[in-house]
Design an enzyme around this catalytic site. Structure first.
Site, PDB file in Angstrom:
ATOM      1  N   ASN A 181       0.466  -1.476  -0.318  1.00  0.00           N
ATOM      2  CA  ASN A 181       0.173   0.257  -0.020  1.00  0.00           C
ATOM      3  C   ASN A 181       0.739   1.068   0.158  1.00  0.00           C
ATOM      4  O   ASN A 181       0.550   2.130  -0.062  1.00  0.00           O
ATOM      5  CB  ASN A 181      -1.017   0.079   1.054  1.00  0.00           C
ATOM      6  CG  ASN A 181      -2.312  -0.782   1.056  1.00  0.00           C
ATOM      7  OD1 ASN A 181      -3.361  -0.723   0.252  1.00  0.00           O
ATOM      8  ND2 ASN A 181      -2.010  -2.432   1.569  1.00  0.00           N
ATOM      9  N   HIS A 211      11.573  -0.407   4.220  1.00  0.00           N
ATOM     10  CA  HIS A 211      11.036   0.852   2.787  1.00  0.00           C
ATOM     11  C   HIS A 211      12.097   1.420   2.021  1.00  0.00           C
ATOM     12  O   HIS A 211      12.986   2.097   2.965  1.00  0.00           O
ATOM     13  CB  HIS A 211       9.725   1.363   2.215  1.00  0.00           C
ATOM     14  CG  HIS A 211       8.837  -0.194   3.209  1.00  0.00           C
ATOM     15  ND1 HIS A 211       8.472  -0.633   2.284  1.00  0.00           N
ATOM     16  CD2 HIS A 211       7.894   0.245   4.325  1.00  0.00           C
ATOM     17  CE1 HIS A 211       7.796  -1.000   2.587  1.00  0.00           C
ATOM     18  NE2 HIS A 211       7.742  -0.836   4.088  1.00  0.00           N
TER      19      HIS A 211
HETATM   20  N1  LIG Z   1      -0.862   2.207   4.291  1.00  0.00           N
HETATM   21  C1  LIG Z   1      -0.139   1.869   4.780  1.00  0.00           C
HETATM   22  O1  LIG Z   1       1.494   1.837   4.962  1.00  0.00           O
HETATM   23  C2  LIG Z   1      -0.831   0.317   4.798  1.00  0.00           C
HETATM   24  C3  LIG Z   1      -1.707  -0.165   4.952  1.00  0.00           C
HETATM   25  N2  LIG Z   1      -2.014  -1.586   5.567  1.00  0.00           N
HETATM   26  C4  LIG Z   1      -3.372  -1.772   5.302  1.00  0.00           C
HETATM   27  O2  LIG Z   1      -4.236  -1.836   6.385  1.00  0.00           O
HETATM   28  C5  LIG Z   1      -4.890  -3.210   6.033  1.00  0.00           C
HETATM   29  C6  LIG Z   1      -5.187  -3.360   7.968  1.00  0.00           C
HETATM   30  O3  LIG Z   1      -4.157  -4.244   8.460  1.00  0.00           O
HETATM   31  P1  LIG Z   1      -3.872  -5.164   9.682  1.00  0.00           P
HETATM   32  O4  LIG Z   1      -4.878  -4.458  10.824  1.00  0.00           O
HETATM   33  O5  LIG Z   1      -2.225  -5.165  10.141  1.00  0.00           O
HETATM   34  O6  LIG Z   1      -4.337  -6.101   8.960  1.00  0.00           O
HETATM   35  P2  LIG Z   1      -5.016  -7.514   9.351  1.00  0.00           P
HETATM   36  O7  LIG Z   1      -5.369  -8.682   8.395  1.00  0.00           O
HETATM   37  O8  LIG Z   1      -4.607  -7.518  11.276  1.00  0.00           O
HETATM   38  O9  LIG Z   1      -6.845  -6.796   9.804  1.00  0.00           O
HETATM   39  C7  LIG Z   1      -7.442  -7.600   8.593  1.00  0.00           C
HETATM   40  C8  LIG Z   1      -8.986  -7.137   8.594  1.00  0.00           C
HETATM   41  O10 LIG Z   1      -9.524  -6.912   7.896  1.00  0.00           O
HETATM   42  C9  LIG Z   1     -10.945  -7.407   7.698  1.00  0.00           C
HETATM   43  N3  LIG Z   1     -11.625  -8.097   6.297  1.00  0.00           N
HETATM   44  C10 LIG Z   1     -10.563  -8.167   5.531  1.00  0.00           C
HETATM   45  N4  LIG Z   1     -11.071  -8.468   3.906  1.00  0.00           N
HETATM   46  C11 LIG Z   1     -12.290  -8.122   4.819  1.00  0.00           C
HETATM   47  C12 LIG Z   1     -13.734  -7.813   3.780  1.00  0.00           C
HETATM   48  N5  LIG Z   1     -13.124  -8.644   2.958  1.00  0.00           N
HETATM   49  N6  LIG Z   1     -14.364  -7.690   4.376  1.00  0.00           N
HETATM   50  C13 LIG Z   1     -13.995  -7.069   6.150  1.00  0.00           C
HETATM   51  N7  LIG Z   1     -13.758  -7.023   6.518  1.00  0.00           N
HETATM   52  C14 LIG Z   1     -12.857  -8.313   5.937  1.00  0.00           C
HETATM   53  C15 LIG Z   1     -10.032  -9.052   7.948  1.00  0.00           C
HETATM   54  O11 LIG Z   1     -11.573 -10.347   8.898  1.00  0.00           O
HETATM   55  C16 LIG Z   1      -9.435  -7.980   9.732  1.00  0.00           C
HETATM   56  O12 LIG Z   1     -10.286  -7.768  10.792  1.00  0.00           O
HETATM   57  C17 LIG Z   1      -4.289  -3.971   5.366  1.00  0.00           C
HETATM   58  O13 LIG Z   1      -4.878  -5.165   4.736  1.00  0.00           O
HETATM   59  C18 LIG Z   1      -3.725  -3.020   4.773  1.00  0.00           C
HETATM   60  O14 LIG Z   1      -4.402  -2.988   3.229  1.00  0.00           O
HETATM   61  C19 LIG Z   1      -1.163  -2.454   6.431  1.00  0.00           C
HETATM   62  C20 LIG Z   1      -0.179  -1.850   6.710  1.00  0.00           C
HETATM   63  C21 LIG Z   1       0.408  -0.715   6.019  1.00  0.00           C
HETATM   64  O1  LIG Z   2       3.436  -1.941   6.726  1.00  0.00           O
HETATM   65  C1  LIG Z   2       4.546  -1.981   6.026  1.00  0.00           C
HETATM   66  O2  LIG Z   2       5.651  -2.185   6.240  1.00  0.00           O
HETATM   67  C2  LIG Z   2       3.829  -1.652   4.728  1.00  0.00           C
HETATM   68  C3  LIG Z   2       2.528  -2.554   4.036  1.00  0.00           C
HETATM   69  O3  LIG Z   2       2.255  -3.533   4.843  1.00  0.00           O
HETATM   70  C4  LIG Z   2       1.728  -2.165   2.653  1.00  0.00           C
HETATM   71  O4  LIG Z   2       1.897  -0.769   2.286  1.00  0.00           O
HETATM   72  O5  LIG Z   2       0.735  -2.518   2.608  1.00  0.00           O
END
Ligand SMILES: NC(=O)C1=CN([C@@H]2O[C@H](COP(=O)(O)OP(=O)(O)OC[C@H]3O[C@@H](n4cnc5c(N)ncnc54)[C@H](O)[C@@H]3O)[C@@H](O)[C@H]2O)C=CC1
Ligand SMILES: O=C([O-])CC(=O)C(=O)O
Length: 259
Positions: A181, A211
């Protein structure tokens, strides 16, 4: 400020703890939306909030702002309905905006309903720099090299570093929707999903989500590396990503914008 969270995972729980227990934000999480009944009920009990499996009931509840902390497909499905229901929006899964048409649709909907959408910088920095560098279109090259442990990238039994991907950001997010992301955030701030180059490396020697961002243009050039501590609840996700959402919530309504 009443906050609604989409997602019941790692970032969602971090926000609930920081906001509802530790009072780090002027506001309270009053509603959580997700598909995982057991996780949602657990969060509702621990952090004194309400859990909804039905999106309509969630969005019609007394929330002012929605934080998406779930997945790219969730941001893609619900961003427009959130805005149509008169709520502001903060999106973690910025990969949803790889589709330029979708971004335009969200922009128009936000404008029509007088709402704001915040795409936080997530697990990287430097978006401010890319925006400045490209103010007159002078940004020529942006590349991000993401290094994570094999387990974070869904691999096992790898003893040497392995390049899994080298190509444009738009393609990278389709292959690694939970890991790059950050590359989409850089694309949106800079020169777009086709010109932003992404390399993804599984590296058994790293414990931190690393990164390296390189950019070049009429401004000069920059090379910067961030070594992120992963979150205990989900090593794919860096702690900074959760902090960036918390910072966005802290800054809601602030008339002074820095950076
Ligand atoms: N912008 C950035 O730097 C980052 C963005 N992210 C995004 O944030 C999201 C969340 O991260 P975490 O909380 O660590 O992930 P996680 O895997 O711990 O939690 C994801 C949650 O979303 C729910 N989920 C997934 N698909 C779904 C669907 N189709 N409908 C309803 N609920 C759904 C899951 O049940 C879970 O509760 C990641 O999937 C990613 O897209 C994550 C890390 C970095
Ligand atoms: O958390 C991070 O380092 C990056 C990541 O997962 C994302 O951008 O989806």
């Amino acid at each position: 400020m009443n906050i609604g969270i989409m997602g019941t995972g790692n970032i969602a729980e971090y926000l609930l703890k920081s906001i509802n227990k530790e009072k780090q934000v002027t506001g309270i999480v009053t509603a959580v939306f997700g598909r995982n009944q057991a996780a949602g009920k657990g969060l509702a009990e621990t952090y004194q909030t309400r859990f909804y499996r039905d999106f309509n009931s969630f969005i019609k509840s007394d929330i002012d702002i929605v934080v998406e902390a779930a997945a790219v497909e969730v941001a893609a499905a619900y961003s427009v309905p959130v805005l149509e229901n008169g709520k502001d929006l903060i999106v973690s899964s910025v990969g949803a905006f790889a589709d330029g048409g979708f971004l335009e649709n969200v922009r128009e909907t936000a404008k029509d309903h007088g709402r704001t959408v915040h795409l936080p910088s997530g697990a990287v920095g430097g978006l401010d720099l890319l925006k400045s560098a490209n103010a007159l279109g002078g940004l020529e090259k942006v590349m991000i090299t993401t290094r994570k442990s094999p387990a974070s990238l869904g691999l096992e039994g790898i003893s040497e570093e392995k390049r899994l991907f080298d190509g444009p950001a738009g393609e990278a997010i389709r292959e690694f929707p939970k890991n790059v992301n950050v590359a989409l955030a850089l694309s949106l701030a800079g020169i777009g999903t086709e010109k932003t180059r992404v390399r993804v490396i599984a590296d058994p020697s790293v414990e931190r989500n690393t990164h390296t961002i390189e950019a070049e243009g009429s401004f000069g050039n920059i090379k910067t590396t961030i070594e992120n501590l992963p979150m205990p609840g989900n090593p794919k996700t860096s702690y900074l990503a959760a902090l960036s959402v918390l910072a966005a919530l802290k800054n809601q309504g602030n008339p002074v914008v820095i950076g």
